[in-house]
Design an enzyme around this catalytic site. Structure first.
Site, PDB file in Angstrom:
ATOM      1  CB  CYS A 372      -0.971  -0.004   1.178  1.00  0.00           C
ATOM      2  SG  CYS A 372      -0.179  -0.150   2.792  1.00  0.00           S
ATOM      3  CG  HIS A 628      -4.157   0.423   4.883  1.00  0.00           C
ATOM      4  ND1 HIS A 628      -3.660  -0.428   3.927  1.00  0.00           N
ATOM      5  CD2 HIS A 628      -5.272   0.991   4.337  1.00  0.00           C
ATOM      6  CE1 HIS A 628      -4.430  -0.387   2.852  1.00  0.00           C
ATOM      7  NE2 HIS A 628      -5.403   0.473   3.082  1.00  0.00           N
TER       8      HIS A 628
END
Length: 720
Positions: A372, A628
């Site tokens: 990510c 994240h």
């Protein structure tokens, strides 16, 4: 296998590969023979014209470059005139499967010159040669391979009621690619179940009704309906409602409307939770995102519906249609859209195409194994930014494998709006460090490797500390003490304070400035909320550049760090003074202990000339929450042109056998929020902001700014 032996009726569409012996991407064919080396020989059908159903001379194509079709699917795709539109429909397996099962009475949403309009399917039309009753042409030997095209005859739901007493207009005819959503007939509201309308005359050769729907090797429709009802009931009882959920609501008139949740919260004057929904098409009485004079999100007028959250149900058109699909095998990943590499580089995605190309599921860059950080950074840098465009096109060594791989990723993103995880994993391997393959990295570490090793770029920033020589950098890290700032600072205040505290200046205006926020690790944040500055003024941070006096506007000769937080002198603004104002300001008892620093003033600077301002424009923000990374990207000059990207927003299957589903959402409410004055934003309550706006304020990690007036130069250009 012998030619023609056991082949039967097998159709296919070419999905990849270069043109070869008569076949090209998007063309539909019929198998004649299967050869040993994994090749097929077949007949080629034309485009949507008078001879579309007649096969032309065939050719040879590799089996791996084709996608198998049933006869019905081939007939539907042949009526789609554009090869690219056929492939686009095929790459949306959910929609394509639904379109293949459409029958009379189903409610569909179709592309129309007036926008997306709801309509009821009245007939499936078979278009092609007429059948002579005495001598059926379709039965002749020479026409045994003839294939009729299939289209959909529909009646628009919102037709003009004033025409009810007049002769009804001819029914419109659409192809499979014109349908963007399907609602099975059993779930169409009763008030849409109108009496059958007689078909108007169609100026076409050989048009006939198909009733019932041709067999497509699928289970009986009645069985699917009963299973679907059970699936809907079990799914609705457990699906949580959140921003981005696709929902349906039954209106006061009994009509079911569909849309996407754009806001959740308690509106002013209410006590329970409400939903703000952006509908699929205009509905009378709906707004543009306002309710009770308060704006909660922004959309087209007549599309915003506000209802109690308990009235929302998951969109029944997109739930699992059979028990088998509940146990979807993750190894059966959705077909990756075919992509043919071009010698020409794709330009940045323009604002006019950004929403249609990027917004939706399976859009952007597909995440895989802690990628990510890389996905969010690449999409932020290369999807829409014009200033950064020539970095990818004119790097120092364009022949390096890693540079070629990056170029393919960028071109695929800009042309197709989707990059599969496989492409990114290959790029991670070629970066040259084993940890890039599987471990999560910080974006600034990746940016340094990207610009220095892959693109062979000189440092984007030239920083001078005091009177020392310049040092190069690719990103700028904010360093300061927490007590130097208020509880919710702006990026401008953080940059100004950090530069003054560290005695840093920019040697020149950078073409790209990536500012990393003060935080340590994935958890500790120095500030709970940070207000984005859409425009960053670095005029007072340039070395050996004229600056104006904070008080009178004349040429500045001194700057004072201790005056920066002074509440009587507009706290947070850099304070520089001419000689006269410097003496007067520091006669105040509270400032007599300050030590003003003399500035380097250009010899040719006039004392009363206006100072040219040097500004940078915000074009992307990287955010982090519990390790994240996601990003917000500006896709155009309009205030509301913001997109939100998450490369791992959803998942099919488990961690070992599944795949990530990347999602891009339009985020116009961010533009509404950021257009407010900074003084007003500093006094606002972030918890009352829309969900994505709150996420940006709380989780911002790096702000990306560009200077459109100064395009980035490659090493070759710099040397020349």
């Amino acid at each position: 296998m012998e030619p023609g032996a056991g082949v039967g009726e097998k159709f296919f569409i070419v999905v990849r590969g270069k043109s070869r012996k008569g076949f090209c991407r998007g063309c539909v064919g019929r198998v004649q023979a299967e050869l040993q080396p994994g090749e097929l020989t077949g007949l080629l059908y034309g485009s949507r014209d008078s001879n579309a159903g007649s096969p032309k001379s065939g050719g040879t194509v590799r089996r791996e470059d084709t996608y198998p079709l049933t006869r019905h699917q081939a007939q539907l795709l042949l009526f789609v005139s554009s090869a690219s539109k056929r492939l686009e429909l095929l790459c949306n397996p959910q929609l394509f499967a639904a379109v293949c099962e459409v029958s009379s009475g189903d409610l569909v949403l179709v592309k129309h010159k007036k926008g997306h309009l709801p309509a009821v399917v009245k007939n499936l039309m078979q278009i092609g040669k007429k059948e002579d009753k005495g001598d059926l042409q379709i039965g002749r030997k020479e026409d045994k391979d003839y294939l009729h095209l299939i289209g959909f005859q529909v009646e628009f739901v919102d037709s003009d009621p004033n025409l009810s007493s007049k002769k009804p207009p001819p029914l419109a005819l659409f192809s499979a690619s014109d349908i963007i959503q399907v609602v099975p007939s059993y779930s169409v509201p009763p008030d849409l179940q109108r009496k059958e309308v007689q078909s108007g005359s169609l100026n076409r050769t050989g048009v006939k009704h198909l009733n019932p729907t041709p067999n497509t090797e699928a289970p009986p429709r009645q069985v699917r309906k009963s299973r679907t009802r059970q699936s809907i009931q079990s799914r609705r009882s457990s699906t949580p409602l959140e921003v981005g959920s696709m929902v349906e609501v039954v209106s006061n008139s009994g009509l079911t409307v569909y849309g996407v949740v754009q806001w959740l919260g308690v509106p002013e004057g209410k006590t329970d939770k409400w939903s703000g929904i952006e509908l699929e098409y205009d509905v009378k009485g709906c707004s543009d995102g306002t309710c009770g004079g308060q704006r909660y999100f922004t959309c087209k007028g007549g599309r915003a519906l506000f209802v109690p959250a308990k009235k929302c149900k998951p969109d029944g058109r997109f739930v699992c249609t059979s028990p088998e699909k509940k146990n979807l095998n993750p190894d059966d990943a959705p077909p990756v859209p075919p992509f043919e590499e071009s010698e020409e580089d794709a330009p940045p995605i323009p604002e006019s195409e950004a929403l249609s190309l990027l917004v939706g599921r399976m859009k952007g860059i597909q995440g895989h194994i802690n990628s990510c950080y890389l996905d969010a950074t690449l999409l932020s840098l290369f999807s829409t930014s014009v200033t950064l465009d020539n970095i990818c096109r004119r790097s120092a060594d364009a022949e390096k494998p890693v540079t070629c791989t990056l170029r393919k990723i960028v071109n695929r993103l800009r042309r197709q709006g989707f990059v599969p995880a496989e492409s990114v994993m290959n790029f991670r391997k070629e970066l040259g460090c084993d940890t890039f393959r599987t471990e999560e990295k910080d974006p600034e570490e990746f940016i340094t490797v990207l610009f220095q090793n892959v693109l062979c770029m000189e440092p984007l920033l030239k920083l001078r500390s005091g009177q020392e020589t310049c040092q190069g950098a690719y990103t700028f890290q904010i360093f300061l003490e927490k007590d130097q700032m208020g509880p919710m600072p702006t990026v401008q205040q953080l940059l100004d304070t950090s530069c003054l505290s560290g005695d840093l200046k920019f040697e020149e205006t950078p073409s790209c400035l990536m500012v990393q926020m003060p935080r340590f690790g994935n958890k500790y944040k120095m500030f709970s909320h940070i207000i984005p500055s859409t425009e960053l003024d670095i005029t007072d941070l340039l070395y050996n550049s004229p600056r104006e006096c904070f008080i009178c506007g004349h040429l500045a000769e001194y700057e004072c760090l201790q005056c920066l937080p002074d509440r009587k002198l507009q706290p947070g603004r850099i304070k520089q003074y001419c000689s006269t104002c410097n003496a007067q300001v520091h006669t105040h008892p509270s400032r007599q202990g300050h030590t003003a620093k003399a500035l380097v003033v250009p010899a040719d600077a006039a004392s009363d000339s206006p100072v040219r301002r040097h500004t940078m424009q915000l074009f992307a923000v990287l955010c982090i929450q519990t390790s994240h990374y996601v990003s917000f990207v500006k896709c155009g000059p309009d205030t509301h042109s913001w997109l939100f990207f998450d490369s791992m927003a959803d998942r099919c299957g488990d961690d070992h056998r599944g795949y990530s589903i990347p999602v891009i959402r339009a985020c116009p409410e961010l533009g509404d929020f950021l257009s407010r004055p900074e003084e007003e934003l500093a006094c606002s309550n972030p918890s009352q902001a829309p969900e994505l706006v709150c996420r940006l304020l709380c989780d911002s990690y790096m702000f990306l700014y560009q200077n459109p007036a100064a395009p980035i130069l490659t090493p070759n250009q710099q040397e020349s």
